[in-house]
Scaffold this active site. Structure first.
Site, short mmCIF file in Angstrom:
data_model
loop_
_atom_site.label_atom_id
_atom_site.label_comp_id
_atom_site.label_asym_id
_atom_site.label_seq_id
_atom_site.Cartn_x
_atom_site.Cartn_y
_atom_site.Cartn_z
N VAL A 111 16.61 -62.14 -10.39
CA VAL A 111 15.44 -61.95 -11.25
C VAL A 111 14.14 -62.17 -10.48
O VAL A 111 13.22 -61.35 -10.54
CB VAL A 111 15.52 -62.90 -12.48
CG1 VAL A 111 14.19 -63.01 -13.19
CG2 VAL A 111 16.58 -62.37 -13.44
N ASP B 166 11.68 -69.85 -2.34
CA ASP B 166 13.05 -70.28 -2.60
C ASP B 166 13.35 -71.46 -1.70
O ASP B 166 12.84 -71.55 -0.58
CB ASP B 166 14.06 -69.15 -2.35
CG ASP B 166 15.33 -69.34 -3.18
OD1 ASP B 166 15.51 -68.60 -4.18
OD2 ASP B 166 16.12 -70.25 -2.84
N GLU C 104 13.34 -62.60 -19.38
CA GLU C 104 13.54 -61.35 -18.65
C GLU C 104 14.76 -60.62 -19.20
O GLU C 104 15.78 -61.23 -19.47
CB GLU C 104 13.73 -61.67 -17.15
CG GLU C 104 13.89 -60.47 -16.27
CD GLU C 104 12.80 -59.42 -16.52
OE1 GLU C 104 11.62 -59.74 -16.40
OE2 GLU C 104 13.14 -58.27 -16.85
N LEU D 76 28.70 -49.72 -26.47
CA LEU D 76 29.89 -49.45 -27.28
C LEU D 76 31.00 -48.87 -26.40
O LEU D 76 31.72 -47.98 -26.81
CB LEU D 76 29.55 -48.48 -28.42
CG LEU D 76 28.79 -49.05 -29.61
CD1 LEU D 76 28.53 -47.98 -30.66
CD2 LEU D 76 29.52 -50.24 -30.25
N CYS E 227 25.05 -63.45 -17.11
CA CYS E 227 24.24 -63.78 -18.30
C CYS E 227 25.04 -63.93 -19.59
O CYS E 227 25.04 -64.99 -20.19
CB CYS E 227 23.15 -62.73 -18.49
SG CYS E 227 21.92 -62.80 -17.18
N ARG F 47 29.66 -63.21 -10.52
CA ARG F 47 29.70 -64.33 -11.47
C ARG F 47 30.39 -63.91 -12.76
O ARG F 47 30.03 -62.92 -13.39
CB ARG F 47 28.28 -64.84 -11.75
CG ARG F 47 27.70 -65.59 -10.56
CD ARG F 47 26.27 -66.04 -10.80
NE ARG F 47 25.32 -64.95 -10.64
CZ ARG F 47 23.98 -65.13 -10.67
NH1 ARG F 47 23.48 -66.33 -10.87
NH2 ARG F 47 23.16 -64.12 -10.50
N1 LIG Z 1 20.70 -61.90 -13.15
C1 LIG Z 1 20.31 -61.25 -14.23
O1 LIG Z 1 20.65 -60.09 -14.45
C2 LIG Z 1 19.37 -61.91 -15.21
C3 LIG Z 1 18.74 -61.14 -16.19
C4 LIG Z 1 17.87 -61.75 -17.08
C5 LIG Z 1 17.66 -63.13 -17.00
N2 LIG Z 1 18.30 -63.86 -16.05
C6 LIG Z 1 18.02 -65.30 -15.97
O2 LIG Z 1 17.13 -65.52 -14.89
C7 LIG Z 1 17.41 -66.78 -14.26
C8 LIG Z 1 17.67 -66.57 -12.79
O3 LIG Z 1 18.84 -65.79 -12.65
P1 LIG Z 1 19.28 -65.14 -11.25
O4 LIG Z 1 20.46 -64.30 -11.53
O5 LIG Z 1 18.08 -64.55 -10.61
O6 LIG Z 1 19.70 -66.47 -10.46
P2 LIG Z 1 20.02 -66.62 -8.89
O7 LIG Z 1 21.04 -67.69 -8.80
O8 LIG Z 1 20.30 -65.28 -8.30
O9 LIG Z 1 18.64 -67.12 -8.25
C9 LIG Z 1 18.09 -68.38 -8.48
C10 LIG Z 1 17.35 -68.79 -7.20
O10 LIG Z 1 16.55 -69.94 -7.48
C11 LIG Z 1 16.54 -70.75 -6.31
N3 LIG Z 1 16.07 -72.09 -6.68
C12 LIG Z 1 16.68 -73.02 -7.44
N4 LIG Z 1 15.90 -74.11 -7.58
C13 LIG Z 1 14.76 -73.88 -6.89
C14 LIG Z 1 13.56 -74.61 -6.63
N5 LIG Z 1 13.36 -75.83 -7.16
N6 LIG Z 1 12.63 -74.05 -5.86
C15 LIG Z 1 12.78 -72.82 -5.34
N7 LIG Z 1 13.89 -72.07 -5.53
C16 LIG Z 1 14.86 -72.59 -6.30
C17 LIG Z 1 17.96 -70.65 -5.80
O11 LIG Z 1 18.06 -71.01 -4.44
C18 LIG Z 1 18.27 -69.18 -6.04
O12 LIG Z 1 17.97 -68.38 -4.92
C19 LIG Z 1 18.58 -67.37 -15.04
O13 LIG Z 1 18.09 -68.23 -16.03
C20 LIG Z 1 19.23 -66.16 -15.67
O14 LIG Z 1 19.92 -66.47 -16.86
C21 LIG Z 1 19.13 -63.27 -15.14
#
Ligand SMILES: NC(=O)c1ccc[n+]([C@@H]2O[C@H](COP(=O)([O-])OP(=O)(O)OC[C@H]3O[C@@H](n4cnc5c(N)ncnc54)[C@H](O)[C@@H]3O)[C@@H](O)[C@H]2O)c1
Length: 437
Positions: free
Chosen positions: A11, A30, A151, A253, A263, A331
């Site tokens: 995201v 990150d 998002e 569907l 998610c 995942r």
């Molecule tokens: N992946 C999807 O399709 C999607 C869609 C909509 C919403 N979301 C939501 O968005 C959020 C992120 O999901 P994602 O799939 O991108 O996760 P991800 O695991 O791919 O990325 C999270 C990142 O955050 C970093 N991080 C953690 N703590 C940190 C800190 N204190 N400082 C800096 N970096 C830090 C991690 O190292 C990692 O790279 C989640 O809550 C998820 O539910 C995800």
């Protein structure tokens, strides 16, 4: 606007790159040094179509930077997004908010001047209140507003989704924060993507309600598929027949092996916990979660059924490991419990995925990783399509037949027609379509 994106995952990286593409100055932060070093070399830490080019163009233009230094990025920013992970907490299924709160504490220490702090991570209702409490406790009198901006992008189509969203949800009653959010999303607003302004708690719940509804839709059609198999009906025609009704809609569907991914599984669980904590249990969603869990192993029984009930000593080829095409995300992929169940039944498993092989190694063991669909099929008694990658849609049946021990195709995504498989001499099983061959 100057933007700091905390968390550069699926995201954060896509959102950061898209905001930069709109003309904002974005710094993606990150704490994973390997990820940031790779991005600085121009290498993408994830597989997402179009991302490489988008990042390269904006990095070259100086609008997109990467760093592990949160403080300097936050200090300079008008808007700070929290886009860190919120996985299921081990043991109880609650959302693990430790990354969000840790980020909030770090952000608090670095804020400088009026700043909007935006939670983009999917977080349970009330998390924004806690983020605000953490920040105000660490920085008394700080000039900031905490906003919820969930998002909705989908992996595999993330850039398109971010740039052409069905809606943008902004949860805040603070007028200054709303003005900053409007400015950030102005290019989309001009493209007529509606911005829905709500209070913060409502915005947080919109995200979970949306995902729970989508999970329900998938699970509903999966159960109808099971019934269709029993009574000699075709679930794809049923999906079309109901989907053309505007009140229902045709998306989500597609009957298959059950929902997975980063998610829907965790968000449905977290919503159930929120419901229970607030004495408003969500029985429909509880059932959706239970039905979906049972479904994944049931798919292994479908494979066994296609081979006369016995899998011991047989080789099964699995095509597609990621939870959907065009991502490398493993995942909660349905392929994981399916493969374990096949192994429990005594099968040897060969696998191939166009993008997820590296990530898969952390999730599945004791399988042969193959270089393509045909080497995967070698010696197999059945070929199982788990993920509908484009390259699996036009397989060379004659070539498969040559290398397989038996020509049996189990198509868990209904990408072939039963007559087509039969014409090529394959025994064929699919989902929700009565066996006519
Ligand atoms: N992946 C999807 O399709 C999607 C869609 C909509 C919403 N979301 C939501 O968005 C959020 C992120 O999901 P994602 O799939 O991108 O996760 P991800 O695991 O791919 O990325 C999270 C990142 O955050 C970093 N991080 C953690 N703590 C940190 C800190 N204190 N400082 C800096 N970096 C830090 C991690 O190292 C990692 O790279 C989640 O809550 C998820 O539910 C995800």
């Amino acid at each position: 606007m100057r933007v700091a994106m905390i968390g550069t995952g699926y995201v954060g990286l896509v959102s950061g790159a898209c905001f930069a593409d709109f003309g904002h100055e974005v710094t993606c932060v990150d704490k994973d040094q390997g990820k940031i070093a790779a991005l600085e070399r121009g290498e993408m830490p994830i597989y997402e179509p179009g991302l490489n080019e988008l990042v390269a163009v904006n990095a070259r233009a100086g609008r997109l930077k990467f760093t592990t230094e949160l403080a300097s990025a936050v200090k300079a920013a008008d808007a700070v997004f929290i886009a860190v992970g919120t996985p299921s907490r081990r043991g109880d299924g609650h959302a693990d908010l430790s990354f969000v709160y840790a980020a909030a504490r770090e952000i608090a220490g670095a804020l400088d001047g009026f700043t909007v702090v935006i939670t983009k991570s999917t977080v349970p209702v009330g998390t924004g209140d806690e983020v605000e409490r953490i920040i105000r406790e660490a920085r008394t009198g700080c000039d900031c507003a905490v906003v919820s901006n969930p998002e909705f992008l989908r992996e595999g189509a993330a850039i398109r989704d971010f740039k052409h969203p069905d809606r943008i949800v902004v949860g805040s009653t603070d007028q200054r924060a709303r003005a900053v959010m409007t400015e950030l999303y102005r290019p989309l607003y001009l493209n007529r993507s509606p911005i829905l302004f709500t209070d913060r708690r409502t915005a947080e719940l919109i995200k979970y309600a949306a995902n729970a509804f989508l999970a329900t839709k998938i699970t509903f059609i999966n159960e109808i598929a099971d019934l269709a198999e029993k009574v000699g009906a075709d679930v794809q025609e049923i999906a079309r027949g109901i989907g053309l009704d505007n009140r229902i809609g045709s998306k989500f569907l597609h009957a298959g092996p059950g929902f997975g991914g980063s998610c829907l599984p965790k968000d449905t669980l977290a919503l159930l916990k929120t419901g229970l904590d607030n004495a408003a249990p969500l029985r429909v969603v509880e059932t959706v979660v239970a039905v979906n869990d049972a479904r994944k192993r049931a798919m292994a029984r479908k494979v066994a059924h296609a081979l006369g009930g016995e899998l011991r000593g047989k080789t099964i080829a699995v095509l597609g490991l990621t939870f959907k095409p065009n991502t490398d995300d493993m995942r909660e992929s349905p392929s994981i419990p399916l493969i374990t169940a096949l192994q429990d039944m005594g099968a040897k498993v060969r696998v191939y995925d166009p993008a997820g092989m590296e990530q898969a190694k952390a999730h599945i063991g004791d399988v042969a990783f193959c270089r393509d669909a045909y080497s995967c099929a070698e010696g197999a008694s059945a070929l199982v399509i788990v993920t509908e990658w484009e390259q699996f849609r036009a397989l060379d049946f004659a070539r498969l037949k040559d290398v397989m021990e038996r020509p049996v195709l189990v198509d868990l995504r209904n990408i072939y027609r039963p007559e087509e498989a039969a014409r090529h001499g394959f025994a064929y099983e699919s989902v929700g379509r009565a066996r006519k061959v």
